[in-house]
Structures are given as C-alpha cells and as structure tokens.
Design an enzyme around this catalytic site. Structure first.
Site, short mmCIF file in Angstrom:
data_model
loop_
_atom_site.label_atom_id
_atom_site.label_comp_id
_atom_site.label_asym_id
_atom_site.label_seq_id
_atom_site.Cartn_x
_atom_site.Cartn_y
_atom_site.Cartn_z
N ARG A 61 -4.20 -5.32 -86.29
CA ARG A 61 -4.51 -4.00 -85.74
C ARG A 61 -3.26 -3.34 -85.18
O ARG A 61 -3.09 -2.13 -85.27
CB ARG A 61 -5.56 -4.11 -84.62
CG ARG A 61 -6.94 -4.48 -85.10
CD ARG A 61 -7.95 -4.47 -83.96
NE ARG A 61 -9.21 -5.03 -84.40
CZ ARG A 61 -10.15 -4.38 -85.06
NH1 ARG A 61 -9.95 -3.10 -85.36
NH2 ARG A 61 -11.26 -4.96 -85.44
N ASP A 133 -12.04 3.53 -92.10
CA ASP A 133 -12.87 2.87 -91.11
C ASP A 133 -13.41 1.53 -91.62
O ASP A 133 -14.55 1.16 -91.36
CB ASP A 133 -14.04 3.81 -90.76
CG ASP A 133 -14.78 3.37 -89.50
OD1 ASP A 133 -14.20 2.66 -88.69
OD2 ASP A 133 -15.96 3.76 -89.35
#
Length: 316
Positions: A61, A133
């Site tokens: 991330r 997403d």
C-alpha cells in the site's frame, strides 16, 4: 519516435480526456513516507472494523513498486459520476449516487485499459496494470500526488472544478514520465460541514474517518447485524452514504456526468418507499443487474431496508 518526457505525459493526458475521463495526472512511483504513520495509526485504532484486508499488504500500500514490479510511474485518472437525476420519492430509502448506473469497476477499468493500449502503440512499449479500487493502493494519496486535488476533511479527494463525486483509477507502468507537483493547497479552510453533518460521528477529527462507524461500512462491508446503537442515525440510507459529500460547498456546482454507462435504470429512480420495502429477490436482480449494489446481495440490502424501516416505524 523519440519523445521527451513532457511530450509523452501530455499525450497520455490528452488521450485520457479523449476517452471521456475528466482528470489525469502522473506521479513518480515511490514510498509514501508521509502516509506511513497516519495509516498505521488508523489501523491501530481499529478504524477498519471488519475490513481485515485493510491490514494486509501494508508495505505494498505504501510502495506500489512492490505491487507491480519495475513500476516507475503512476497515471491517476478521475471520472465524474454525479447524476443528472436523483431518486424521485423523497421518503424512499436512499442509495449512494455512485451505484445508480453500471458498476464503476468495469466502466473505469475499460477506459484505463484503452489508455494502456494507447501508450503501448503510440508512445512506447510498456509493462503495467490497471487498477480500480481492486488492489492495496492508497488511491487518494496518489491522486493528490498526481495533482488531481486535495484531501478533504472527510478524507475524500476534492477538485475545485468537479468536487468529490469522482471515481479514481490508476495505471502502474514501467515508463519514466514527467511528474506533477502537488499543486493543490487545502481549500477546506475553516469549513467543518462534513464533520457536523455525519450522523454517526464517523469523521472523528478533520481528515480522519473511523471507517467502522461510517454508514457505507454498515450497509456494504458489515456482514452481520447492524448494531442497535446505530438506530435512528442512517437518515434513510440503504446502500452507501453521500451525506458528507452532499453538504460540501465544493459540490454545490457539481455538474452531471456524461458517461452513458452511468445512466440509471429508470425503475430505480421511480421506486417508491412502499416498492422498496416490498422488494423481492427477482426485482432486486432486475433493477441492480449491473450495479455495484449487487455487492451487498439481496439479503444484505433487505437487512438494511429492514433496519431503517423498523426505525422509521418506531418514530411514527
């Protein structure tokens, strides 16, 4: 054709607009040092609730080069989804505007893949992947780095011309490009309308959202029963929530999208309160055939409808 980094970047941005995307910026793939402490603090406070996946792949991330090998650039795009029309019955259960039309994952990813193909054929051979997403990417942080806007106090990306009703997507590619400076200052100023308007108190402080208290979390992510203490706090929301966006001054001038795939099923907009409450599985399948609402399945939507209906009955 030997193009400069500036020329390559300009061609990519022009093509993105040609494909119907509203925003496009480019950031250098690097470690998100500024986000590390904030994200870890958010996890430590358990603001992710039952979204256990948020605690996975933390390093990926924070560093997209670990997600897609040899990534050098992140092309970030934004696509407006603000609808021309909204639900007709003011007493009907409300669904978030992003779910009116076809599931955005497919719509935006298709455009991103077209952009990737264009880069390969017209600019230079690249290796990369498109994401919407669907991977451990801190997309708001990358959108900010790519110059698309600033992060609002509700933790969403805000753009001065478009507002916040935006889908974000990314191309992670192994091509060097010209990178944006984070040109947007924070234009929220002293405004705190989103914080005051949140009925569940999910925005715990400016720029920090307790995801486990958000109406979107309860109506989409939570698999079990909705906590009793949330009764009376949903403001008739049955799937997702736009409250913090609806009150934002930067969305006052929001313009309707021009994406055919986002046009809603007419039956959705005309559903009355009674029709929502009496909805059966076959009707759910017809109306939400291609919608993101399918994510919650009929059982989940029925749970949400029962929750807000019971509360409404108690208050009458």
């Amino acid at each position: 054709m030997n193009l400069t980094l500036t020329a390559k970047s300009n061609l990519i941005k022009s093509k993105a607009l040609e494909l119907g995307l509203d925003l496009c910026g480019i950031a250098k793939a690097d470690f998100l040092e500024d986000e590390k402490e904030n994200f870890q603090s958010w996890l430590d406070k358990e603001y992710h609730g039952e979204m256990a996946y948020m605690a996975n792949n933390i390093e990926k991330r924070l560093d997209p080069r670990l997600l897609v090998e040899n990534t050098k650039s992140i092309v970030v795009v934004g696509l407006n989804y603000f609808p021309k029309q909204q639900q007709e019955d003011p007493e009907a259960p409300v669904i978030a505007k992003y779910a009116y039309g076809k599931d955005y994952h497919f719509v935006l990813k298709d455009r991103l893949n077209q952009l990737l193909e264009y880069i390969n054929t017209e600019i230079g051979e690249v290796s990369g992947r498109a994401f919407v997403d669907s991977a451990p990417i801190l997309e708001h942080a990358w959108a900010k780095k790519a110059g698309l806007g600033w992060i609002g106090k509700n933790s969403l990306l805000l753009n001065r011309k478009i507002g916040s009703f935006l889908f974000l997507g990314e191309l992670l590619i192994d091509m060097e490009l010209e990178y944006e400076e984070e040109k947007y200052q924070d234009f929220c100023g002293g405004c705190s309308k989103c914080i005051r308007a949140c009925p569940t108190g999910a925005i715990t402080e400016p720029y920090v959202v307790n995801g486990s208290k958000c109406i979107s979390y309860f109506t989409i992510e939570l698999k079990g029963e909705i906590p009793e203490e949330m009764k009376g706090k949903f403001e008739n929301r049955a799937f997702g929530c736009d409250i913090c966006q609806d009150v934002c001054p930067w969305n006052r001038m929001a313009k309707a999208h021009s994406v055919p795939e986002f046009e809603p099923n007419p039956d959705l907009l005309s559903l009355s309160k009674a029709e929502w409450e009496q909805m059966e599985a076959h009707k759910f399948g017809e109306i939400f055939k291609n919608s993101a609402v399918k994510r919650t399945k009929f059982k989940g939507l029925k749970r949400n409808l029962d929750f807000i209906t019971e509360n409404n009955d108690e208050n009458t």
